[in-house]
Design a protein around this motif. Structure first.
Motif, PDB file in Angstrom:
ATOM      1  N   ALA A  18       0.835  -1.204   0.000  1.00 46.14           N
ATOM      2  CA  ALA A  18       0.000   0.000   0.000  1.00 46.14           C
ATOM      3  C   ALA A  18       0.865   1.247   0.000  1.00 46.14           C
ATOM      4  CB  ALA A  18      -0.929   0.001   1.207  1.00 46.14           C
ATOM      5  N   VAL A  19       1.924   1.233   0.807  1.00 48.82           N
ATOM      6  CA  VAL A  19       2.821   2.396   0.863  1.00 48.82           C
ATOM      7  C   VAL A  19       3.500   2.600  -0.475  1.00 48.82           C
ATOM      8  CG1 VAL A  19       4.890   3.315   1.925  1.00 48.82           C
ATOM      9  CG2 VAL A  19       3.174   2.193   3.339  1.00 48.82           C
ATOM     10  N   GLU A  20       3.977   1.478  -1.088  1.00 48.50           N
ATOM     11  CA  GLU A  20       4.642   1.581  -2.380  1.00 48.50           C
ATOM     12  C   GLU A  20       3.695   2.118  -3.432  1.00 48.50           C
ATOM     13  OE1 GLU A  20       7.108  -1.251  -5.519  1.00 48.50           O
ATOM     14  OE2 GLU A  20       6.348  -2.065  -3.632  1.00 48.50           O
ATOM     15  N   ALA A  21       2.446   1.642  -3.384  1.00 50.52           N
ATOM     16  CA  ALA A  21       1.465   2.061  -4.384  1.00 50.52           C
ATOM     17  C   ALA A  21       1.131   3.527  -4.280  1.00 50.52           C
ATOM     18  CB  ALA A  21       0.194   1.235  -4.250  1.00 50.52           C
ATOM     19  N   THR A  22       1.312   4.101  -3.100  1.00 48.70           N
ATOM     20  CA  THR A  22       0.980   5.517  -2.919  1.00 48.70           C
ATOM     21  C   THR A  22       2.232   6.386  -2.880  1.00 48.70           C
ATOM     22  OG1 THR A  22       0.925   5.113  -0.527  1.00 48.70           O
ATOM     23  CG2 THR A  22      -1.176   5.099  -1.707  1.00 48.70           C
ATOM     24  N   GLY A  23       3.346   5.833  -3.367  1.00 43.87           N
ATOM     25  CA  GLY A  23       4.549   6.641  -3.438  1.00 43.87           C
ATOM     26  C   GLY A  23       5.328   6.681  -2.158  1.00 43.87           C
ATOM     27  N   GLY A  24       5.376   5.576  -1.390  1.00 45.95           N
ATOM     28  CA  GLY A  24       6.057   5.544  -0.105  1.00 45.95           C
ATOM     29  C   GLY A  24       7.543   5.736  -0.248  1.00 45.95           C
ATOM     30  N   ASP A  25       8.184   6.162   0.836  1.00 51.48           N
ATOM     31  CA  ASP A  25       9.621   6.356   0.852  1.00 51.48           C
ATOM     32  C   ASP A  25      10.329   5.021   1.001  1.00 51.48           C
ATOM     33  OD1 ASP A  25       9.416   9.224   0.814  1.00 51.48           O
ATOM     34  OD2 ASP A  25       8.665   9.065   2.870  1.00 51.48           O
ATOM     35  N   ALA A  26      11.663   5.044   0.918  1.00 46.60           N
ATOM     36  CA  ALA A  26      12.454   3.837   1.134  1.00 46.60           C
ATOM     37  C   ALA A  26      12.189   3.305   2.537  1.00 46.60           C
ATOM     38  CB  ALA A  26      13.935   4.172   0.958  1.00 46.60           C
ATOM     39  N   PRO A  27      12.207   1.969   2.695  1.00 49.76           N
ATOM     40  CA  PRO A  27      11.903   1.392   4.006  1.00 49.76           C
ATOM     41  C   PRO A  27      12.867   1.889   5.082  1.00 49.76           C
ATOM     42  CG  PRO A  27      11.910  -0.291   2.287  1.00 49.76           C
ATOM     43  CD  PRO A  27      12.461   0.954   1.675  1.00 49.76           C
ATOM     44  N   VAL A  28      12.347   2.038   6.287  1.00 52.14           N
ATOM     45  CA  VAL A  28      13.180   2.400   7.428  1.00 52.14           C
ATOM     46  C   VAL A  28      13.026   1.308   8.475  1.00 52.14           C
ATOM     47  CG1 VAL A  28      12.926   4.867   7.015  1.00 52.14           C
ATOM     48  CG2 VAL A  28      11.342   3.706   8.563  1.00 52.14           C
ATOM     49  N   ARG A  29      13.988   1.244   9.368  1.00 56.32           N
ATOM     50  CA  ARG A  29      13.941   0.252  10.435  1.00 56.32           C
ATOM     51  C   ARG A  29      13.660   0.974  11.732  1.00 56.32           C
ATOM     52  NH1 ARG A  29      12.423  -4.824  10.624  1.00 56.32           N
ATOM     53  NH2 ARG A  29      13.142  -5.835  12.529  1.00 56.32           N
ATOM     54  N   SER A  30      12.492   0.735  12.295  1.00 56.65           N
ATOM     55  CA  SER A  30      12.101   1.427  13.517  1.00 56.65           C
ATOM     56  C   SER A  30      12.723   0.761  14.737  1.00 56.65           C
ATOM     57  CB  SER A  30      10.576   1.404  13.652  1.00 56.65           C
ATOM     58  OG  SER A  30      10.184   1.882  14.912  1.00 56.65           O
ATOM     59  N   THR A  31      13.116   1.569  15.711  1.00 52.76           N
ATOM     60  CA  THR A  31      13.598   1.045  16.994  1.00 52.76           C
ATOM     61  C   THR A  31      12.475   0.972  18.025  1.00 52.76           C
ATOM     62  OG1 THR A  31      14.197   3.251  17.804  1.00 52.76           O
ATOM     63  CG2 THR A  31      15.889   2.019  16.581  1.00 52.76           C
ATOM     64  N   ILE A  32      11.302   1.517  17.700  1.00 53.63           N
ATOM     65  CA  ILE A  32      10.194   1.556  18.655  1.00 53.63           C
ATOM     66  C   ILE A  32       9.666   0.142  18.901  1.00 53.63           C
ATOM     67  CG2 ILE A  32       7.873   2.450  19.101  1.00 53.63           C
ATOM     68  CD1 ILE A  32       8.587   4.806  17.238  1.00 53.63           C
ATOM     69  N   ARG A  33       9.484  -0.203  20.180  1.00 54.64           N
ATOM     70  CA  ARG A  33       8.920  -1.500  20.537  1.00 54.64           C
ATOM     71  C   ARG A  33       7.813  -1.295  21.566  1.00 54.64           C
ATOM     72  NH1 ARG A  33      11.210  -2.314  16.714  1.00 54.64           N
ATOM     73  NH2 ARG A  33      12.789  -3.878  16.175  1.00 54.64           N
ATOM     74  N   LEU A  34       6.620  -1.735  21.227  1.00 57.24           N
ATOM     75  CA  LEU A  34       5.490  -1.686  22.143  1.00 57.24           C
ATOM     76  C   LEU A  34       5.056  -3.117  22.443  1.00 57.24           C
ATOM     77  CD1 LEU A  34       3.363   1.232  20.632  1.00 57.24           C
ATOM     78  CD2 LEU A  34       5.013   1.335  22.495  1.00 57.24           C
ATOM     79  N   SER A  35       5.063  -3.492  23.708  1.00 59.79           N
ATOM     80  CA  SER A  35       4.689  -4.839  24.125  1.00 59.79           C
ATOM     81  C   SER A  35       3.282  -4.831  24.694  1.00 59.79           C
ATOM     82  CB  SER A  35       5.663  -5.356  25.191  1.00 59.79           C
ATOM     83  OG  SER A  35       6.990  -5.355  24.707  1.00 59.79           O
ATOM     84  N   ASP A  36       2.554  -5.921  24.456  1.00 61.74           N
ATOM     85  CA  ASP A  36       1.220  -6.067  25.035  1.00 61.74           C
ATOM     86  C   ASP A  36       1.378  -6.496  26.496  1.00 61.74           C
ATOM     87  OD1 ASP A  36      -1.398  -6.479  25.663  1.00 61.74           O
ATOM     88  OD2 ASP A  36      -1.660  -8.234  24.384  1.00 61.74           O
ATOM     89  N   ALA A  37       1.172  -5.546  27.408  1.00 63.15           N
ATOM     90  CA  ALA A  37       1.333  -5.804  28.841  1.00 63.15           C
ATOM     91  C   ALA A  37      -0.009  -5.935  29.547  1.00 63.15           C
ATOM     92  CB  ALA A  37       2.151  -4.673  29.475  1.00 63.15           C
ATOM     93  N   THR A  38      -1.071  -6.227  28.800  1.00 65.82           N
ATOM     94  CA  THR A  38      -2.413  -6.258  29.372  1.00 65.82           C
ATOM     95  C   THR A  38      -2.545  -7.300  30.468  1.00 65.82           C
ATOM     96  OG1 THR A  38      -3.277  -5.572  27.208  1.00 65.82           O
ATOM     97  CG2 THR A  38      -4.858  -6.417  28.814  1.00 65.82           C
ATOM     98  N   GLU A  39      -2.122  -8.519  30.201  1.00 68.38           N
ATOM     99  CA  GLU A  39      -2.257  -9.581  31.207  1.00 68.38           C
ATOM    100  C   GLU A  39      -1.437  -9.266  32.447  1.00 68.38           C
ATOM    101  OE1 GLU A  39      -4.214 -12.118  31.524  1.00 68.38           O
ATOM    102  OE2 GLU A  39      -5.203 -11.723  29.609  1.00 68.38           O
TER     103      GLU A  39
END
Length: 557
Positions: A18-39
């Motif tokens: 979808a990003v490529e089809a809409t003219g997305g930028d080159a891929p980036v590697r995110s350092t953000i990490r969100l864990s599911d801590a619900t339990e």
């Protein structure tokens, strides 16, 4: 609901396409990490809209969540809105709202009953602030029916002060709400948005392609919003008419109050559902004129109205001006209103890429939040449709939809990194309100999500980074106690960041009373400048970073 690793991988591939089809930028590697801590959190809240199968409009527009330190122990607690049994509903029990106290070890305790805040009315929006300047955080609930003000007793309990304060607002269909100081007198006033003139007797039955379909805001008359002035003695006066707020009516939803034209007073932005938005410009004395078209905030880039849901306020490109990110309905781009610094805004959604992957979905909760402490605000968008069988009408989206995390790439572009950010983003429900605060006091921002007719989620920020941070809690003396409306500027060498304290924001929610700034590699702050409402300017010496600091009007603690 969790998606499997295979489904998650497929989603990532589709997202990339979808990003490529809409003219997305080159891929980036995110350092953000969100864990599911619900339990681990022991939060067991399950939302219910009290639906009867009739698809009443009120059950579709749920609901907000509030995060604040309600007991003053330095830990951010959570308050969840809930529905109520609607006409014709066979629900055997009541559906109270819920308050969860933060225990400081990653877990929360349900304190709803002892706190006395188990509201049984149908709650849609919530705001939190110290309206009586007594040193603790109070709660205001925007309901279908009478609104409710819970005054904090300072001992872990609350009392219903609605009738005493005169803030019930009548039997109306509530939406977003905010505390703000409209005239800089040190007392917090109250803005309560109203949606439309819905009632059971006026329920509009709609059929689409032989299926029952929910009514929309256009099937009902719009309502004007309510502005209540704080009299300074625990009571309020309705000034909706004389203030200018009542001069227009619209299907209001999320609201945020900020000094958007930078003239030293607090203005009001209101998201309207399939109608032009409102921007109430304050003259500094608590009188307002509706100026959304003039300011460029009524429509999107193409001059279209949006099904506006909620908006967060923050400076995404660090140019010193507060911008607005508004969420909206399926097949609409979220709108990033870029502040030009002269009282006007332009739609920067396509230029920044903020709406590419969010376009197909219905978007509700939103936060402009620096998740990786690099000094730039990222964007989180909570998604989900209100119609379980939406794919009968639109195959681009679904009832349960992944939420979206957009990484801020240098203040110019947003890149969708949802598929890279860990198990927290793999939780898929029909999400609504979202709140963003540092629940574990470790220096990064976590997420609380209210899901419609499902269990809530807590996402813990486990991003590993050497970036620094500072968190600032404002305490007013002549200004209101919470510093609501104060503008803060953090200066580090040649760079600076700005933020304001807000009470009530995004999709009918509340969060961020303690201001969080990511600082990147900077390990020392030169100064923090505060412009308090009422005119006082102060400069604080902070120095060392990676800590939470109280900024008390007149001195530092």
């Amino acid at each position: 609901m969790r998606i499997s690793p295979l489904q998650y991988a497929i989603f990532g591939l589709l997202l990339g396409a979808a990003v490529e089809a809409t003219g997305g930028d080159a891929p980036v590697r995110s350092t953000i990490r969100l864990s599911d801590a619900t339990e681990q959190s022991r939060i067991r809240f399950v939302h219910s809209a009290g639906g009867s199968g009739q698809k009443y409009l009120v059950e579709l527009m749920v609901a907000g969540v509030a995060t604040a330190d309600f007991d003053g122990d330095g830990l951010v607690d959570i308050y969840f809105s809930n529905g109520a049994p609607l006409q014709g509903t066979a629900i055997p029990s009541e559906l109270p709202n819920a308050m969860y106290r933060n225990l400081g070890d990653g877990t929360f305790a349900d304190v709803t009953a002892p706190a006395g805040v188990g509201e049984l009315r149908f709650t849609l929006g919530v705001a939190a602030a110290d309206y009586d300047n007594d040193g603790d955080i109070d709660l205001y609930l925007s309901n279908y029916g009478r609104n409710t003000l819970y005054s904090n007793n300072g001992d872990g309990t609350f009392r219903d002060a609605t009738e005493q304060a005169g803030v019930g607002r009548g039997e109306r269909f509530g939406a977003g709400c905010c505390f703000l100081d409209i005239d800089g007198d040190g007392d917090l006033d109250l803005y309560a948005a109203n949606y439309v003139a819905f009632s059971y007797a006026r329920h509009a039955e709609v059929v689409k392609r032989s299926f029952p379909y929910p009514p929309g805001p256009g099937d009902y008359a719009p309502e004007s919003d309510t502005l209540l002035r704080n009299n300074g003695d625990g009571t309020f006066t309705d000034i909706s008419g004389v203030s200018g707020i009542g001069s227009v009516a619209g299907p209001s939803m999320g609201t945020v109050c900020a000094d958007l034209d930078e003239d030293g007073d607090t203005d009001i932005f209101v998201c309207n559902d399939n109608a032009p938005n409102f921007f109430f410009r304050n003259d500094g004395r608590g009188h307002f004129s509706e100026a959304a078209s003039e300011a460029g905030l009524a429509y999107d880039f193409h001059g279209n109205v949006n099904g506006g849901m909620g908006a967060d306020c923050g400076d995404f490109d660090n140019d010193g001006h507060l911008d607005l990110l508004m969420t909206d309905y399926t097949a609409q781009f979220p709108v990033l209103y870029h502040n030009q610094g002269n009282g006007t805004f332009i739609d920067a959604s396509r230029a920044t890429g903020v709406g590419r992957t969010a376009f197909p979905h219905t978007k509700w909760g939103v936060g402009l939040v620096d998740f990786d402490n690099d000094g730039r605000r990222d964007a989180f968008i909570a998604c989900g449709h209100f119609l379980e069988n939406i794919r009968e009408f639109d195959t681009r989206t679904s009832y349960r939809t992944p939420n979206i995390l957009l990484w801020n790439a240098g203040g110019k572009k947003f890149v969708d990194v949802t598929g890279q950010c860990g198990g927290g983003m793999a939780v898929v429900e029909s999400s609504r309100g979202a709140a963003f605060d540092d629940f574990d006091n470790d220096g990064d921002v976590d997420v609380s999500i209210l899901n419609a007719n499902a269990r809530s989620n807590l996402l813990r920020n486990d991003t590993r980074t050497t970036n620094h941070w500072i968190e600032l809690r404002l305490v007013g003396r002549t200004a209101n106690r919470d510093g609501v409306g104060a503008r803060v500027r953090v200066v580090c060498g040649a760079s600076a960041q700005v933020a304001e304290v807000h009470s009530g924001r995004a999709y009918q929610s509340h969060f961020g009373s303690r201001l969080h700034f990511g600082l990147g590699a900077v390990n020392r702050i030169d100064k923090v400048e505060v412009q308090w409402l009422g005119g006082r300017r102060e400069s604080f010496s902070i120095g060392t970073v990676d800590r939470c600091v109280n900024l008390v009007e007149g001195n530092t603690e």
